[in-house]
Design a protein around this motif. Structure first.
Motif, short mmCIF file in Angstrom:
data_model
loop_
_atom_site.label_atom_id
_atom_site.label_comp_id
_atom_site.label_asym_id
_atom_site.label_seq_id
_atom_site.Cartn_x
_atom_site.Cartn_y
_atom_site.Cartn_z
N GLU A 162 0.82 -1.21 0.00
CA GLU A 162 0.00 0.00 0.00
C GLU A 162 0.85 1.27 0.00
OE1 GLU A 162 -3.50 2.09 2.73
OE2 GLU A 162 -2.86 0.02 3.13
N ALA A 163 1.94 1.28 0.77
CA ALA A 163 2.74 2.50 0.91
C ALA A 163 3.78 2.65 -0.20
CB ALA A 163 3.45 2.49 2.27
N PHE A 164 3.85 1.67 -1.11
CA PHE A 164 4.89 1.74 -2.15
C PHE A 164 4.56 2.83 -3.17
CE2 PHE A 164 6.69 0.59 -6.28
CZ PHE A 164 8.04 0.46 -5.93
N MET A 165 5.60 3.61 -3.51
CA MET A 165 5.45 4.67 -4.51
C MET A 165 6.61 4.55 -5.51
SD MET A 165 5.51 8.80 -3.92
CE MET A 165 4.23 8.67 -2.69
N PRO A 166 6.34 4.28 -6.78
CA PRO A 166 7.43 4.15 -7.77
C PRO A 166 8.27 5.41 -7.84
CG PRO A 166 5.35 3.39 -8.69
CD PRO A 166 5.02 4.08 -7.39
N ARG A 167 9.59 5.23 -7.81
CA ARG A 167 10.53 6.35 -7.93
C ARG A 167 11.55 5.99 -8.99
NH1 ARG A 167 10.26 5.48 -2.23
NH2 ARG A 167 9.15 7.15 -1.12
N ALA A 168 11.85 6.93 -9.86
CA ALA A 168 12.80 6.66 -10.94
C ALA A 168 14.16 6.27 -10.40
CB ALA A 168 12.92 7.90 -11.83
N GLY A 169 14.61 6.96 -9.35
CA GLY A 169 15.91 6.65 -8.78
C GLY A 169 15.97 5.26 -8.18
N GLN A 170 14.90 4.85 -7.53
CA GLN A 170 14.85 3.51 -6.94
C GLN A 170 14.94 2.45 -8.02
OE1 GLN A 170 11.11 2.24 -5.08
NE2 GLN A 170 12.30 1.52 -3.31
N THR A 171 14.21 2.65 -9.11
CA THR A 171 14.23 1.70 -10.22
C THR A 171 15.60 1.66 -10.88
OG1 THR A 171 11.88 2.15 -10.62
CG2 THR A 171 13.10 1.05 -12.39
N GLU A 172 16.23 2.82 -11.03
CA GLU A 172 17.57 2.89 -11.62
C GLU A 172 18.58 2.10 -10.78
OE1 GLU A 172 20.94 6.23 -12.97
OE2 GLU A 172 19.19 6.82 -11.78
N MET A 173 18.51 2.27 -9.46
CA MET A 173 19.43 1.54 -8.59
C MET A 173 19.15 0.04 -8.65
SD MET A 173 20.06 1.93 -4.48
CE MET A 173 20.93 0.62 -3.59
N GLY A 198 15.59 8.93 0.85
CA GLY A 198 14.25 8.85 0.28
C GLY A 198 14.16 8.02 -0.98
N ILE A 199 15.29 7.53 -1.49
CA ILE A 199 15.28 6.69 -2.69
C ILE A 199 14.53 5.38 -2.44
CG2 ILE A 199 16.77 5.21 -4.12
CD1 ILE A 199 16.71 8.03 -5.07
N GLY A 200 14.71 4.83 -1.25
CA GLY A 200 14.18 3.50 -0.96
C GLY A 200 15.20 2.45 -1.35
N LYS A 201 16.45 2.66 -0.93
CA LYS A 201 17.54 1.77 -1.36
C LYS A 201 17.38 0.35 -0.84
CE LYS A 201 20.68 3.63 2.21
NZ LYS A 201 20.62 2.56 3.20
N ILE A 227 30.50 2.94 -10.43
CA ILE A 227 29.95 3.96 -9.54
C ILE A 227 28.60 4.43 -10.06
CG2 ILE A 227 30.33 6.23 -8.48
CD1 ILE A 227 32.38 4.15 -7.64
N LEU A 228 27.63 4.52 -9.15
CA LEU A 228 26.31 5.06 -9.50
C LEU A 228 25.88 6.03 -8.39
CD1 LEU A 228 23.68 5.07 -11.19
CD2 LEU A 228 22.88 3.16 -9.76
N LYS A 229 25.48 7.24 -8.81
CA LYS A 229 24.96 8.22 -7.86
C LYS A 229 23.50 8.49 -8.23
CE LYS A 229 27.41 11.55 -6.25
NZ LYS A 229 28.23 12.78 -6.04
N VAL A 230 22.61 8.24 -7.27
CA VAL A 230 21.18 8.43 -7.50
C VAL A 230 20.70 9.55 -6.58
CG1 VAL A 230 18.92 7.33 -7.59
CG2 VAL A 230 20.98 5.97 -8.01
N GLU A 231 20.18 10.63 -7.15
CA GLU A 231 19.78 11.78 -6.35
C GLU A 231 18.49 11.52 -5.58
OE1 GLU A 231 21.64 14.38 -5.97
OE2 GLU A 231 23.13 13.65 -7.43
N SER A 232 18.38 12.19 -4.44
CA SER A 232 17.18 12.08 -3.61
C SER A 232 15.95 12.61 -4.36
CB SER A 232 17.37 12.88 -2.32
OG SER A 232 16.15 12.98 -1.61
N PRO A 233 14.78 12.02 -4.15
CA PRO A 233 13.56 12.52 -4.79
C PRO A 233 12.96 13.73 -4.07
CG PRO A 233 13.04 10.62 -3.44
CD PRO A 233 14.54 10.79 -3.37
#
Length: 670
Positions: free
Chosen positions: A22-33, A54-57, A436-442
Motif C-alpha cells: 500500500e505504501a509503495f510509490m514508484p521512484r525513478a531513482g529507486q528503479t535505476e538503482m 528517500g530513494i528506498g535503497k 559507480i552510481l549516484k542516484v539523487e534524492s527525490p
C-alpha cells in the motif's frame, strides 16, 4: 526474461510492488538503482551506489537479490538496522514476491544468552550492584521460553546493563565444543541456521571481527554466497580498521582475573592459591591504569615511541613488565592443572593470548599502522592499519572470487562522497575499479528545507560559543515547541549545551531536554519521536557522535536540526595525524584530500536527519560563521542537499512561524 527485466517490471507503476504494498510509490531513482544491482548480480563484479535519502535503497537491493535465487549475505551498520531488515523488510518482500526463501539473523556472541555463563552467574558473588539480582532473575525466567537467545528480545533489558557480560560469552571465555551446554548453545544454533539459509543478515562489526579471528561463522558462510551487500557502507572503513589490528584492554585483564579465581575455585580448589594469582594480576592491571593518571576521559594518546605521550616511559615499562610477569606466573600455575577441566584449558589459552599481546605492544608499531592509547575508566591499547584497502582486496573480493567464481559485491549508502568517483569511500576501501552510481534524492529540498547560519554567534573557538548556541536554540525551539535535534562535535560541547538548556527551561513544564547518555539511544529516539503527543512536553535532543547518522524521525517530531560547528576531524587524533602524514608524503593536500572530505561527509550525514519524507519541512542551522566567511565554508555548504539559503534573523523568524502549529503558540514555552 533477464533478471534486469524481471526487476524492472516489479518496480513499474502497475507492477507487483505497487499492487501489493500500500505504501509503495514508484521512484525513478529507486528503479535505476535496482536495475544496476540486478545487472551486477547477473554479471558479477563490484557496484558502489550513493542513494540519496528517500530513494528506498533497501527495496532497490533486496528485490533483485531475492529474485536472483542466489545465496545472499547482507551486512548493515547496527544491530537495530539488522533487526529491521530481518524482522520487517525481508519478510514483507518474501511474502509479496512469493518466494520460498530461508532467512537467518546472525549477531555477535555478546547479543546471545550463554546458558553456561548464566549458570555460573547464579553463584557469582561479584555481580555488580543490588539491581543485578533482579535483572538476573528476569533473564533466568526468559531463558526458559526464548527460542533464539537474542537478548534484544527480552523486554525491559537495558542494553547497558552490567549483568549482560555475566550472561553472555566472548571469544575469550567461550569453551566451544567442550562446553557442557554446547548442544543447546544459542550462538551455535544461530550459526547453523545461517549456514542453511538463503539470505543471512549480519552487521559490519561482526563481519570484520570474523574476518580477523574467524569466530562468528561469517568466514564459513562467505565462500558459499554469490551476492554480498553492504548497506550503510560509509561506516566500513572505520569499522574495519578496529578489527584488522591489535587491541588489549585493562578491562579484559580484570575480567580474566575474575574468571581465573571463579573457575579455579570451582574445578581445582586447593591446588593453587587462586586468590593470590588473580589478585596479583588485578593489581598489575590497575597499576597500569594508574600510570596514565587523570587524562581527560575519552582522550587518545599518541604512541610513537616506547610509551604513549604524556606517560613516563620508565613507569610505563615497569607497569607493562608487571602485567607480563603476572601472566607468566598464571601460565606456570595453569600448566599444572589445566587437564582437570576444559574451562582451565581455555583459561590457559586466554592467558597465552594476553602474553602475546603484551609482547606485541612492547615492540615497535608496524609499517602503515598507527598505535595509540584510549583513556577512560579502563585503558585500551590499540594498533590498527590506516585503512582497509588491502583487507578488502586480498581477503574479501579477490580471495573469494578465486574460490567460487566471480561474486557480486554491492556497497551502498546515502552518503559516500562529494565527487563523481566517490573517492572518499572507494580509496580507503580498495574499490578503485568499482562501477559507480549516484542516484539523487527525490525530495524537493528547496521547497522543504532552509539552511541558516546565524551571524551574531562568536567564532567556534570562543569559550562562550557553546553557551550562546544553547541560547539561540532555546529561543528558536521555544517558538516551535521543541522538535529540535542539536548535534555537537564534542562531548564537552554537548554537556555545556544540555546544561544551559536545562537552566533556560528550568521553570517550564512544557519542554523536556533529552541528553545523549542519560538513557539508551533507542529509548531517547522513541521519546523524541513522541514529542508533545498526548499531553507530553515537547523535546530538544542534544547529542553527538553516533546521533549524526542513523536517526530517522520523519514528520513533525523533528523540524529543526542545529549543528554547533563544522565537523572537521580533530587534528590531534592519532589516526587523523597518521593519515595526514601519509598524504603529505604522497604530495597531496591534507586539507583538501582529507579534512574537507571528512567534514563534507559528516555535515551531509548530520543534515540528513532533517528531511526524511516527501512531506517533511524543516530548518537546518549551522552555528559556525566560517561557513559564510571562509571559501572552504561555502564549498562545504555546496556539498549539502540544495536547501534554500536564508541570511537574516527576520527570515529565520518567518520560517519558524511557518512551522508553528496553533497548539504550540502558547507563550508559556519561553
Amino acid at each position: 526474461m533477464s533478471l534486469q527485466e524481471v526487476v524492472g517490471d516489479a518496480f513499474t507503476p502497475d507492477g507487483l510492488l505497487s499492487r501489493t504494498i500500500e505504501a509503495f510509490m514508484p521512484r525513478a531513482g529507486q528503479t535505476e538503482m535496482a536495475s544496476a544491482v540486478a545487472r551486477t548480480i547477473d554479471n558479477g563484479g563490484v557496484l558502489v551506489v550513493e542513494a540519496g535519502t528517500g530513494i528506498g535503497k533497501t527495496f532497490s537491493y533486496l528485490v533483485p537479490a531475492l529474485l536472483s535465487g542466489n545465496r545472499v549475505l547482507v551486512s548493515t551498520a547496527t544491530k537495530t538496522l539488522q533487526d529491521q531488515l530481518f524482522g520487517r523488510d525481508i519478510p514483507q518482500l518474501v511474502k509479496v514476491l512469493g518466494l520460498p526463501v530461508r532467512t537467518a539473523l546472525l549477531k555477535g556472541r555478546s547479543s546471545y544468552l550463554c546458558l553456561y555463563r548464566l549458570e555460573i552467574a547464579r553463584h557469582d558473588l561479584n555481580l555488580p550492584e543490588h539491581l543485578a539480582a533482579r535483572t538476573l532473575a528476569k533473564v533466568e525466567q526468559w531463558a526458559q521460553v526464548t527460542q533464539t537467545g537474542d537478548l534484544s528480545e527480552l523486554p525491559g533489558l537495558d542494553e547497558r546493563s552490567p549483568v549482560i557480560p555475566f550472561v553472555t560469552s566472548s571469544r575469550d571465555n567461550c569453551l566451544g565444543a567442550q562446553c557442557p551446554q554446547f548442544r543447546d548453545c544459542h550462538v551455535n544454533l544461530a550459526r547453523r541456521k545461517a549456514l542453511a539459509a538463503d539470505v543471512v543478515v549480519v552487521n559490519h562489526h561482526l563481519f570484520f571481527a570474523d574476518l580477523a579471528v574467524r569466530d562468528s561463522g561469517v568466514a564459513e558462510l562467505l565462500p558459499s554466497v554469490q551476492t554480498v551487500i553492504f548497506d550503510e557502507a560509509h561506516q566500513l572503513n572505520e569499522t574495519g580498521v578496529q578489527f584488522m589490528g591489535n587491541q588489549l584492554t585493562t578491562g579484559q585483564l580484570l575480567d580474566f582475573a575474575r574468571d581465573l579465581m571463579a573457575v579455579g575455585l570451582l574445578h581445582a580448589r586447593g591446588l593453587l592459591d587462586w586468590h593470590a594469582l588473580a589478585s596479583e594480576l588485578e593489581h598489575a592491571a590497575r597499576d597500569l591504569r594508574l600510570v596514565v593518571g587523570k587524562s581527560y576521559p575519552g582522550a587518545k594518546l599518541r604512541w610513537v615511541g616506547e610509551s604513549p605521550e604524556l606517560v613516563d616511559a620508565i613507569e610505563w615499562k615497569e607497569a607493562m613488565d608487571a602485567v607480563h610477569a603476572s601472566c607468566i606466573k598464571v601460565n606456570f600455575g595453569l600448566e599444572t592443572v589445566s587437564e582437570i577441566a576444559p574451562e582451565l584449558v581455555r583459561l590457559s589459552e586466554r592467558n597465552q593470548e594476553f602474553i602475546d599481546r603484551i609482547n606485541f605492544f612492547s615492540g615497535s608499531c608496524q609499517l602503515d599502522s598507527v598505535r595509540w592509547l584510549d583513556v577512560g575508566i579502563q585503558l585500551r591499547l590499540v594498533e590498527s592499519p590506516l585503512d582497509i584497502c588491502n583487507t578488502v582486496k586480498s581477503r574479501m573480493i579477490q580471495a573469494n572470487d578465486e574460490l567460487v567464481g566471480r561474486k557480486s559485491w554491492i556497497f551502498t549508502s546515502a552518503t559516500l562522497g562529494n565527487d563523481a568517483k566517490l573517492r572518499w569511500f572507494t580509496e580507503p576501501c580498495g574499490l578503485d575499479e568499482a562501477e559507480i552510481l549516484k542516484v539523487e534524492s527525490p525530495f524537493d529540498y528547496s521547497a522543504q528545507a532552509v539552511v541558516y547560519v546565524p551571524q551574531h554567534l562568536p567564532k567556534p573557538n570562543d569559550p562562550t560559543h557553546s553557551a550562546q548556541v544553547a541560547e539561540f536554540v532555546a529561543n528558536a525551539a521555544a517558538v516551535i515547541g521543541g522538535r529540535t535535534l542539536v548535534l555537537t562535535t564534542t562531548l564537552r560541547a554537548l554537556k555545556v549545551v544540555a546544561d544551559s538548556l536545562r537552566q533556560w527551561f528550568s521553570n517550564s513544564k512544557n519542554l523536556d531536554i533529552l541528553e545523549q547518555g542519560e538513557m539508551p539511544k533507542r529509548e531517547l529516539i522513541e521519546r523524541f519521536r513522541l514529542g508533545n503527543q498526548d499531553g507530553r512536553a515537547g523535546c530538544i535532543l542534544v547529542a553527538s557522535a553516533s546521533f549524526w547518522e542513523g536517526v530517522d524521525v520523519p514528520g513533525d517530531a523533528l523540524q529543526m536540526v542545529v549543528i554547533d560547528k563544522l565537523p572537521f576531524p580533530p587534528p590531534s587524533d592519532p589516526q587523523v595525524e597518521a593519515r595526514s602524514k601519509r598524504l603529505e608524503s604522497n604530495g597531496k593536500s591534507v586539507f583538501n584530500s582529507y579534512f574537507m572530505r571528512e567534514a563534507a561527509l559528516a555535515l551531509k550525514q548530520g543534515a540528513g536527519r532533517l528531511i526524511r519524507h516527501e512531506s517533511d519541512r524543516g530548518i537546518l542551522v549551522i552555528c559556525d560563521t566560517r561557513v559564510s566567511s571562509m571559501g572552504y565554508g561555502r564549498r562545504l555548504l555546496a556539498a549539502l542537499p540544495p536547501m534554500r539559503r536564508i541570511n537574516s534573523e527576520a527570515e529565520m523568524a518567518i520560517e519558524l512561524n511557518a512551522l508553528t502549529r496553533p497548539s504550540t503558540m502558547d507563550p508559556s514555552w519561553i
